[in-house]
Scaffold this motif. Structure first.
Motif, PDB file in Angstrom:
ATOM      1  N   VAL A 282       0.856  -0.970  -0.183  1.00 32.57           N
ATOM      2  CA  VAL A 282      -0.065   0.086   0.153  1.00 32.57           C
ATOM      3  C   VAL A 282       0.947   1.131   0.107  1.00 32.57           C
ATOM      4  O   VAL A 282       1.744   1.197   0.815  1.00 32.57           O
ATOM      5  CB  VAL A 282      -0.774   0.056   1.109  1.00 32.57           C
ATOM      6  N   SER A 283       0.827   2.014  -0.825  1.00 36.67           N
ATOM      7  CA  SER A 283       1.665   3.125  -1.130  1.00 36.67           C
ATOM      8  C   SER A 283       1.135   4.418  -0.056  1.00 36.67           C
ATOM      9  O   SER A 283       0.134   4.393   0.350  1.00 36.67           O
ATOM     10  CB  SER A 283       1.543   3.761  -2.694  1.00 36.67           C
ATOM     11  N   ASN A 284       2.211   5.048   0.253  1.00 35.17           N
ATOM     12  CA  ASN A 284       1.741   6.128   1.118  1.00 35.17           C
ATOM     13  C   ASN A 284       0.733   7.213   0.374  1.00 35.17           C
ATOM     14  O   ASN A 284      -0.287   7.634   1.435  1.00 35.17           O
ATOM     15  CB  ASN A 284       3.080   7.182   1.249  1.00 35.17           C
ATOM     16  N   ASP A 285       0.689   7.016  -0.845  1.00 35.76           N
ATOM     17  CA  ASP A 285      -0.154   8.097  -1.242  1.00 35.76           C
ATOM     18  C   ASP A 285      -1.665   7.764  -1.246  1.00 35.76           C
ATOM     19  O   ASP A 285      -2.441   8.105  -0.894  1.00 35.76           O
ATOM     20  CB  ASP A 285       0.011   8.250  -2.750  1.00 35.76           C
ATOM     21  N   LEU A 286      -1.650   6.128  -1.434  1.00 35.36           N
ATOM     22  CA  LEU A 286      -2.878   5.475  -1.419  1.00 35.36           C
ATOM     23  C   LEU A 286      -3.623   5.852   0.017  1.00 35.36           C
ATOM     24  O   LEU A 286      -4.881   6.165   0.362  1.00 35.36           O
ATOM     25  CB  LEU A 286      -3.064   4.272  -1.740  1.00 35.36           C
ATOM     26  N   MET A 287      -2.737   5.394   0.882  1.00 32.76           N
ATOM     27  CA  MET A 287      -3.243   5.163   2.372  1.00 32.76           C
ATOM     28  C   MET A 287      -3.755   6.728   2.841  1.00 32.76           C
ATOM     29  O   MET A 287      -4.653   7.156   3.469  1.00 32.76           O
ATOM     30  CB  MET A 287      -1.910   5.072   3.475  1.00 32.76           C
ATOM     31  N   ALA A 288      -2.827   7.884   2.413  1.00 36.13           N
ATOM     32  CA  ALA A 288      -3.196   9.234   2.365  1.00 36.13           C
ATOM     33  C   ALA A 288      -4.595   9.381   1.756  1.00 36.13           C
ATOM     34  O   ALA A 288      -5.286  10.130   2.530  1.00 36.13           O
ATOM     35  CB  ALA A 288      -2.224  10.246   2.259  1.00 36.13           C
ATOM     36  N   ARG A 289      -4.915   9.162   0.726  1.00 31.95           N
ATOM     37  CA  ARG A 289      -6.122   9.287   0.181  1.00 31.95           C
ATOM     38  C   ARG A 289      -7.386   8.722   0.896  1.00 31.95           C
ATOM     39  O   ARG A 289      -8.242   9.369   0.954  1.00 31.95           O
ATOM     40  CB  ARG A 289      -6.074   8.940  -1.400  1.00 31.95           C
ATOM     41  N   VAL A 290      -7.165   7.729   1.419  1.00 32.61           N
ATOM     42  CA  VAL A 290      -8.152   6.879   2.054  1.00 32.61           C
ATOM     43  C   VAL A 290      -8.413   7.407   3.193  1.00 32.61           C
ATOM     44  O   VAL A 290      -9.664   7.654   3.602  1.00 32.61           O
ATOM     45  CB  VAL A 290      -7.630   5.269   2.237  1.00 32.61           C
TER      46      VAL A 290
ATOM     47  N   LEU B 138      -7.506  -3.345   6.513  1.00 33.48           N
ATOM     48  CA  LEU B 138      -8.393  -3.703   5.377  1.00 33.48           C
ATOM     49  C   LEU B 138      -7.861  -3.295   4.117  1.00 33.48           C
ATOM     50  O   LEU B 138      -7.983  -4.128   3.185  1.00 33.48           O
ATOM     51  CB  LEU B 138      -9.779  -3.373   5.574  1.00 33.48           C
ATOM     52  N   LEU B 139      -7.258  -2.260   4.042  1.00 35.41           N
ATOM     53  CA  LEU B 139      -6.673  -1.750   2.905  1.00 35.41           C
ATOM     54  C   LEU B 139      -5.579  -2.526   2.138  1.00 35.41           C
ATOM     55  O   LEU B 139      -5.809  -2.841   0.680  1.00 35.41           O
ATOM     56  CB  LEU B 139      -5.999  -0.659   2.983  1.00 35.41           C
ATOM     57  N   PRO B 140      -4.645  -3.265   2.543  1.00 34.31           N
ATOM     58  CA  PRO B 140      -3.933  -4.109   1.975  1.00 34.31           C
ATOM     59  C   PRO B 140      -4.467  -5.404   1.334  1.00 34.31           C
ATOM     60  O   PRO B 140      -4.285  -5.692   0.055  1.00 34.31           O
ATOM     61  CB  PRO B 140      -2.748  -4.844   3.078  1.00 34.31           C
ATOM     62  N   ARG B 141      -5.457  -5.916   2.002  1.00 35.69           N
ATOM     63  CA  ARG B 141      -6.247  -7.004   1.295  1.00 35.69           C
ATOM     64  C   ARG B 141      -7.200  -6.484   0.184  1.00 35.69           C
ATOM     65  O   ARG B 141      -7.275  -7.098  -0.710  1.00 35.69           O
ATOM     66  CB  ARG B 141      -7.082  -7.877   2.339  1.00 35.69           C
ATOM     67  N   VAL B 142      -7.674  -5.381   0.617  1.00 32.74           N
ATOM     68  CA  VAL B 142      -8.691  -4.745  -0.626  1.00 32.74           C
ATOM     69  C   VAL B 142      -7.848  -4.629  -1.753  1.00 32.74           C
ATOM     70  O   VAL B 142      -8.131  -4.777  -2.944  1.00 32.74           O
ATOM     71  CB  VAL B 142      -9.292  -3.492  -0.001  1.00 32.74           C
TER      72      VAL B 142
ATOM     73  N   LEU C 118      -7.344  -7.174 -11.571  1.00 33.37           N
ATOM     74  CA  LEU C 118      -7.267  -5.934 -12.755  1.00 33.37           C
ATOM     75  C   LEU C 118      -5.861  -6.056 -13.186  1.00 33.37           C
ATOM     76  O   LEU C 118      -5.717  -5.540 -14.501  1.00 33.37           O
ATOM     77  CB  LEU C 118      -7.654  -4.718 -12.039  1.00 33.37           C
ATOM     78  N   CYS C 119      -4.785  -6.634 -12.584  1.00 29.45           N
ATOM     79  CA  CYS C 119      -3.571  -6.263 -13.071  1.00 29.45           C
ATOM     80  C   CYS C 119      -3.224  -4.963 -13.568  1.00 29.45           C
ATOM     81  O   CYS C 119      -2.712  -4.964 -14.838  1.00 29.45           O
ATOM     82  CB  CYS C 119      -3.393  -7.439 -14.157  1.00 29.45           C
ATOM     83  N   ASP C 120      -3.485  -3.946 -12.917  1.00 30.97           N
ATOM     84  CA  ASP C 120      -3.152  -2.507 -13.329  1.00 30.97           C
ATOM     85  C   ASP C 120      -3.126  -1.978 -12.037  1.00 30.97           C
ATOM     86  O   ASP C 120      -4.164  -1.793 -11.307  1.00 30.97           O
ATOM     87  CB  ASP C 120      -4.412  -2.207 -14.207  1.00 30.97           C
ATOM     88  N   ARG C 121      -1.885  -1.254 -11.708  1.00 32.59           N
ATOM     89  CA  ARG C 121      -1.854  -0.942 -10.349  1.00 32.59           C
ATOM     90  C   ARG C 121      -2.830   0.351 -10.361  1.00 32.59           C
ATOM     91  O   ARG C 121      -3.486   0.746  -9.276  1.00 32.59           O
ATOM     92  CB  ARG C 121      -0.568  -0.138 -10.240  1.00 32.59           C
ATOM     93  N   THR C 122      -2.719   1.330 -11.078  1.00 33.24           N
ATOM     94  CA  THR C 122      -3.704   2.624 -10.853  1.00 33.24           C
ATOM     95  C   THR C 122      -5.029   2.153 -10.723  1.00 33.24           C
ATOM     96  O   THR C 122      -5.775   2.763  -9.960  1.00 33.24           O
ATOM     97  CB  THR C 122      -3.560   3.499 -12.286  1.00 33.24           C
ATOM     98  N   GLU C 123      -5.580   1.446 -11.562  1.00 33.83           N
ATOM     99  CA  GLU C 123      -7.009   1.035 -11.521  1.00 33.83           C
ATOM    100  C   GLU C 123      -7.416   0.256 -10.255  1.00 33.83           C
ATOM    101  O   GLU C 123      -8.144   0.664  -9.528  1.00 33.83           O
ATOM    102  CB  GLU C 123      -7.479   0.102 -12.630  1.00 33.83           C
ATOM    103  N   ALA C 124      -6.253  -0.591  -9.849  1.00 29.97           N
ATOM    104  CA  ALA C 124      -6.463  -1.274  -8.417  1.00 29.97           C
ATOM    105  C   ALA C 124      -6.339  -0.289  -7.346  1.00 29.97           C
ATOM    106  O   ALA C 124      -7.391  -0.605  -6.298  1.00 29.97           O
ATOM    107  CB  ALA C 124      -5.417  -2.544  -8.224  1.00 29.97           C
ATOM    108  N   GLU C 125      -6.014   0.700  -7.450  1.00 31.51           N
ATOM    109  CA  GLU C 125      -5.665   1.455  -6.223  1.00 31.51           C
ATOM    110  C   GLU C 125      -7.180   2.438  -6.298  1.00 31.51           C
ATOM    111  O   GLU C 125      -7.566   2.946  -5.160  1.00 31.51           O
ATOM    112  CB  GLU C 125      -4.627   2.551  -6.635  1.00 31.51           C
ATOM    113  N   ASP C 126      -7.400   2.771  -7.524  1.00 29.70           N
ATOM    114  CA  ASP C 126      -8.750   3.601  -7.451  1.00 29.70           C
ATOM    115  C   ASP C 126      -9.871   2.791  -6.980  1.00 29.70           C
ATOM    116  O   ASP C 126     -10.751   3.102  -6.170  1.00 29.70           O
ATOM    117  CB  ASP C 126      -9.126   3.771  -8.977  1.00 29.70           C
TER     118      ASP C 126
END
Lengths: 115, 195
Positions: free
Chosen positions: A25-33, B35-39, B47-55
């Motif tokens: 989990v990137s710092n950026d994603l955690m910060a956004r969440v 929860l976020l790591p598992r999600v 999806l095999c796409d980092r940006t889409e998966a993060e969104d």
């Protein structure tokens, strides 16, 4: 003895590789969440197509009035009281039909899903 | 990022969710860390796409924050609800993607430090798998992903998808067969020709 399907063997190998995918989990994603969690409107539905349509007619309050008017119109149309019919005929002279939304009486906003 | 150990790991997710709904931001941090790591992993595998998966991961967590004030305790586990939300969001994206997967920002496997060639082959295989899932009917894709990418049991999948265990068995069996047929044509390309 069970025969193995070479295609399914390949698939099982692909599945096993996919299960090992564990992106950090990137710092950026955690910060956004966490920023989302701090939003006061976190419990308010984000604007979408429905909100846009509602804004166009004046929001939920107006929609409530519209719905009430539509239902009242439907009721009057189905069972016009004699006195009312005479009154409208006197005032308007003829039958007036106003279409609000689709044939079902409301615009079709599509399926609202919970996730 | 390195996530700090959860000091209250014994507190159930839904208790933290209720605390968050009552204004406890520390509860939000704990939930996100849990929860976020598992999600994110679930979304990345599908999806095999980092940006889409993060969104998708952000969207799923946002939906959780919004639902918090109305969470009905005891009816479902937070993790079960999140599996469902992520599966739905991912199949939505797979549906839109049919006809072409973006080839940039492909998620890389996190295991070991294999050679560049091996990494590229693994990335190509994961991308092909995601493309294959995109060609399945959505319910089959969800059942196959939950069973074979997440490693969940059929009763767990039945609860997530709100269907019977028999339906799960049927969906996963048909989905896996269809996916095997789809992937068969890419055997050589994916380096399985000599297996």
């Amino acid at each position: 003895m069970r025969m193995t399907d070479p295609n399914e063997d390949m698939l099982d190998d692909l599945f096993a590789q996919a299960r090992r995918v564990a992106p950090p989990v990137s710092n950026d994603l955690m910060a956004r969440v966490l920023a989302d969690a701090r939003r006061p409107e976190a419990s308010v539905e984000a604007p979408g197509i429905l909100a846009g349509l509602l804004d166009a007619v004046g929001g939920w309050f107006a929609m409530g009035g519209l719905a009430t008017a539509t239902l009242a119109g439907l009721w009057i149309g189905v069972a016009p009281p004699l006195a009312f019919e005479e009154l409208t005929a006197g005032l308007l002279g003829d039958t007036v039909t106003v279409h609000l939304g689709s044939a079902s009486g409301f615009a079709d906003f599509g399926e609202l899903e919970d996730g | 990022m390195s996530i700090a150990p959860d000091p209250d790991a014994t507190i159930p997710d839904e208790v933290l969710l209720v605390a968050f709904a009552n204004g406890d931001q520390q509860a939000a941090r704990q939930l996100a860390s849990r929860l976020l790591p598992r999600v994110l992993a679930q979304a990345t595998r599908m999806l095999c796409d980092r940006t889409e998966a993060e969104d998708v991961a952000q969207d799923a967590m946002m939906r959780l924050w919004k639902l918090a004030p109305d969470w009905r305790q005891g009816e479902a586990q937070v993790s079960t609800w999140l599996y469902r939300v992520v599966a739905n969001l991912c199949t939505d994206r797979l549906r839109k993607r049919r006809g072409g997967v973006s080839l940039d920002q492909v998620a890389e496997p996190a295991d070991d430090t294999p050679s560049v060639g091996a990494q590229m082959q693994t990335a190509a295989r994961m991308r092909a798998l995601s493309e294959g899932l995109a060609h399945l009917p959505e319910r089959q894709a969800q059942a196959v992903a939950l069973r074979h990418l997440e490693g969940l049991s059929n009763p767990e999948i039945a609860e997530i998808m709100d269907i019977s265990v028999r339906s799960v068995e049927s969906l996963t069996a048909r989905g896996k067969r269809a996916l095997a047929d789809i992937m068969a044509g890419r055997k050589a390309e994916l380096g399985y020709e000599d297996d």
